[in-house]
Design a protein around this motif. Structure first.
Motif, short mmCIF file in Angstrom:
data_model
loop_
_atom_site.label_atom_id
_atom_site.label_comp_id
_atom_site.label_asym_id
_atom_site.label_seq_id
_atom_site.Cartn_x
_atom_site.Cartn_y
_atom_site.Cartn_z
N ALA A 83 0.88 -1.18 0.00
CA ALA A 83 0.00 0.00 0.00
C ALA A 83 0.91 1.22 0.00
O ALA A 83 2.13 1.08 -0.03
CB ALA A 83 -0.91 -0.03 1.22
N HIS A 84 0.32 2.43 0.02
CA HIS A 84 1.20 3.60 0.07
C HIS A 84 0.86 4.55 1.21
O HIS A 84 -0.30 4.65 1.63
CB HIS A 84 1.27 4.33 -1.29
CG HIS A 84 -0.01 4.91 -1.80
ND1 HIS A 84 -0.40 6.19 -1.51
CD2 HIS A 84 -0.97 4.41 -2.62
CE1 HIS A 84 -1.55 6.45 -2.14
NE2 HIS A 84 -1.93 5.38 -2.82
N SER A 85 1.90 5.24 1.68
CA SER A 85 1.78 6.09 2.87
C SER A 85 1.46 7.54 2.52
O SER A 85 1.07 8.30 3.40
CB SER A 85 3.10 6.06 3.65
OG SER A 85 4.18 6.46 2.81
N LEU A 232 -7.97 8.82 2.95
CA LEU A 232 -8.46 7.43 2.94
C LEU A 232 -7.68 6.62 1.90
O LEU A 232 -7.37 5.45 2.11
CB LEU A 232 -9.96 7.38 2.62
CG LEU A 232 -10.90 8.02 3.67
CD1 LEU A 232 -12.36 7.84 3.24
CD2 LEU A 232 -10.69 7.44 5.05
N ASP A 233 -7.41 7.26 0.76
CA ASP A 233 -6.47 6.72 -0.24
C ASP A 233 -5.07 7.16 0.17
O ASP A 233 -4.76 8.33 0.04
CB ASP A 233 -6.85 7.26 -1.63
CG ASP A 233 -5.76 7.02 -2.67
OD1 ASP A 233 -4.93 6.12 -2.48
OD2 ASP A 233 -5.73 7.77 -3.67
N ASP A 234 -4.21 6.36 0.72
CA ASP A 234 -4.37 4.92 0.77
C ASP A 234 -4.16 4.43 2.19
O ASP A 234 -3.79 3.29 2.41
CB ASP A 234 -3.36 4.31 -0.21
CG ASP A 234 -3.58 2.82 -0.43
OD1 ASP A 234 -4.73 2.36 -0.36
OD2 ASP A 234 -2.58 2.11 -0.64
N LEU A 235 -4.42 5.34 3.16
CA LEU A 235 -4.15 4.94 4.54
C LEU A 235 -5.10 3.84 5.01
O LEU A 235 -4.74 3.05 5.89
CB LEU A 235 -4.20 6.16 5.48
CG LEU A 235 -3.08 7.19 5.28
CD1 LEU A 235 -3.12 8.25 6.38
CD2 LEU A 235 -1.70 6.55 5.23
N ASN A 262 5.51 7.99 -1.93
CA ASN A 262 5.62 8.64 -3.25
C ASN A 262 4.84 7.98 -4.38
O ASN A 262 5.17 8.19 -5.56
CB ASN A 262 7.10 8.78 -3.65
CG ASN A 262 7.91 9.57 -2.63
OD1 ASN A 262 8.93 9.12 -2.13
ND2 ASN A 262 7.43 10.76 -2.28
N GLU A 263 3.80 7.20 -4.05
CA GLU A 263 2.94 6.64 -5.11
C GLU A 263 2.26 7.76 -5.88
O GLU A 263 2.06 7.66 -7.09
CB GLU A 263 1.90 5.70 -4.49
CG GLU A 263 1.15 4.85 -5.51
CD GLU A 263 -0.06 5.55 -6.14
OE1 GLU A 263 -0.50 5.11 -7.22
OE2 GLU A 263 -0.54 6.56 -5.57
N GLU A 264 1.91 8.82 -5.18
CA GLU A 264 1.15 9.90 -5.81
C GLU A 264 1.98 10.73 -6.79
O GLU A 264 1.44 11.56 -7.52
CB GLU A 264 0.53 10.82 -4.75
CG GLU A 264 -0.42 10.12 -3.78
CD GLU A 264 -1.68 9.57 -4.45
OE1 GLU A 264 -1.86 9.79 -5.65
OE2 GLU A 264 -2.47 8.92 -3.74
N VAL A 265 3.30 10.55 -6.75
CA VAL A 265 4.15 11.28 -7.69
C VAL A 265 4.98 10.31 -8.54
O VAL A 265 6.06 10.66 -9.02
CB VAL A 265 5.05 12.31 -6.97
CG1 VAL A 265 4.21 13.45 -6.41
CG2 VAL A 265 5.86 11.66 -5.85
N ALA A 308 -2.69 -3.13 -2.70
CA ALA A 308 -3.97 -2.59 -2.22
C ALA A 308 -3.97 -1.07 -2.25
O ALA A 308 -3.22 -0.43 -1.51
CB ALA A 308 -4.25 -3.10 -0.81
N ASP A 309 -4.78 -0.52 -3.11
CA ASP A 309 -4.88 0.93 -3.26
C ASP A 309 -6.32 1.22 -3.66
O ASP A 309 -6.89 0.52 -4.50
CB ASP A 309 -3.89 1.37 -4.35
CG ASP A 309 -3.67 2.87 -4.38
OD1 ASP A 309 -4.26 3.58 -3.54
OD2 ASP A 309 -2.91 3.32 -5.26
N ASN A 310 -6.91 2.24 -3.11
CA ASN A 310 -8.35 2.42 -3.25
C ASN A 310 -8.83 2.57 -4.69
O ASN A 310 -8.08 2.95 -5.57
CB ASN A 310 -8.83 3.57 -2.37
CG ASN A 310 -9.11 3.09 -0.95
OD1 ASN A 310 -8.93 1.92 -0.66
ND2 ASN A 310 -9.57 3.98 -0.10
CO CO Z 1 -3.78 5.59 -3.97
#
Ligand code: CO
Length: 427
Positions: A83-85, A232-235, A262-265, A308-310
């Motif tokens: 998942a990502h932080s 909530l994405d992705d905690l 850093n999934e979002e970038v 697992a990512d929303n």
């Molecule tokens: Co995400």
């Protein structure tokens, strides 16, 4: 009883998210969960002592963590979740303060990730992140959080822009600076943060600071059907993965839970999914257990990764945005994500494995695919498998308003994910 259990899980999730304004805080809170469960912290720069039956975790950059539990007997492979932080937000620039019109102190920020800009307007914001300074042991890093309704990004009044409700284009430089006080407030925010770190503001040598939404997570709906909150994405998935890892003892496989930053970038950092972090950890586990390179490759072929990512739920006002048939609903269980061009790593085999896990756990599953004329997002699964190539399924929990400052999801789904991941780790 069932409702009570649900409430307990949600309370723990809410507490985790409320206390995790940045990826650094999320990682620290996951590590607190691991410490409380008896996991042993390992340092990347030291030699590892790893034993059958042991439980360990390792951190990279303070913003990513990989935890693992080793079975007593020789493992057949790895059972991994990822998942990502991080979440989309505003990052303060190095020179972050701007004094405007002799009457406002503002924060000069830039976008981190692809957020819905408008959702950040007219709501209480604060600053959190990490500060680096020279301490007694050399350079030290400290988490900080103003924990005060300190800033706001005000809209322009409708009287000054009568076209406001016809759609507004926000300029991230000029429209998104946050007001943090009147003219006399210059430097106050940095002094306060430095004080938390136990230094003077002039001693700060580095800062990764972010604006965050001060709103807290809560239950929504006359029937308590939904939850709403920031990040909530992705905690949600990070929390579910770590909770399941901690609950289960491994039997035949090394259980691994990776939470990348850093999934979002785009994941392309040393602590992102496109780094060697996971590979390094798996190789060092094998090294520590006396498993040679040939056996390691046999183990990889026996391994499985649940990324697992929303996922996007059917929108109440915009059903036309969803695919004709693959349109997940909140509170309807695990979403398995499919993508013809493999931006989601799911294939027939990995989907079958996931469905099997859900059936064992007594949890519902459903399918997501983009409309064929919408590009959609990407996630961790196919990026991570480029580094560690194992059979992978991309899943998530159905949610609305992804990348809003305040997102909505199903109240029952995080419980379903914990149940499914427990079944996976139990195997
Ligand atoms: Co995400």
């Amino acid at each position: 009883m069932k409702k009570r259990k649900l409430q307990n899980e949600l309370q723990a999730l809410f507490q985790f998210i409320d206390n995790s304004p940045t990826a650094y805080h999320a990682t620290a809170n996951l590590e607190k969960m691991l410490d409380d469960a008896g996991y042993v912290r390992l340092e990347e720069k030291e030699k590892w002592g790893i034993w059958p039956g042991g439980k360990y975790y390792v951190n990279r950059n303070g913003s990513a963590v990989i935890a693992f539990a080793i079975p007593e007997k020789k493992p057949r492979g790895f059972h991994m979740t990822a998942a990502h932080s991080d979440s989309p937000c505003f990052k303060l620039k190095e020179a972050a303060e701007v004094v405007a019109n002799d009457c406002y102190v503002k924060l000069n920020v830039e976008k981190y990730g692809g957020m819905i800009l408008s959702t950040w307007l007219d709501r209480p914001l604060s600053i959190a992140g990490r500060l680096v300074f020279r301490g007694k042991q050399g350079l030290e890093s400290r988490l900080v959080n103003l924990e005060k309704d300190a800033a706001i990004i005000p809209n322009v009044a409708i009287h000054m822009n009568r076209d406001m409700n016809k759609g507004v284009e926000y300029n991230p430089q000029t429209d998104m600076e946050a007001v943090i006080g009147g003219a006399d407030a210059s430097g106050a925010w940095l002094r306060e943060l430095a004080k938390q770190a136990g230094v003077a503001d002039c001693e700060i040598l580095g800062a990764d600071l972010f604006l965050y939404n001060r709103d807290k997570c809560r239950i929504i709906g006359i029937d308590d059907a939904f939850i709403a909150g920031p990040r909530l994405d992705d905690l949600e998935c990070a929390f579910a993965g770590m909770t399941a890892l901690i609950k289960e003892m491994p039997e035949e496989y090394v259980n691994v839970c990776a939470v990348f930053d850093n999934e979002e970038v785009g994941s392309g950092t040393k602590q992102g999914a496109d780094s060697t972090f996971l590979k390094d950890v798996l190789e060092r586990i094998c090294g520590g257990l006396g498993i040679d390179a040939e056996e390691y490759r046999c183990m990889l072929a026996e391994s499985f990764l649940i990324s697992a990512d929303n996922a996007h739920a059917l929108h109440p006002n915009h059903p036309e945005k969803a695919d004709a048939a693959n349109r997940p609903l909140m509170n309807n269980g695990i979403v398995i994500k499919y993508h013809g061009s493999q931006r989601y790593a799911t294939d027939a085999l990995s989907a079958a494995v996931m469905k099997d896990i859900c059936m064992q756990a007594g949890v519902l599953y459903q399918a997501y695919a983009n409309r064929s004329d919408i590009a959609g997002g990407s996630t961790l699964g196919n990026i991570s498998t480029a580094q560690v190539s194992v059979s992978t399924v991309d899943i998530g929990l159905a949610q609305l308003a992804m990348h809003s400052a305040f997102e909505t999801a199903g109240a029952a789904d995080v419980g379903y994910l914990i149940q499914a991941l427990c079944a996976f780790y139990h195997a």
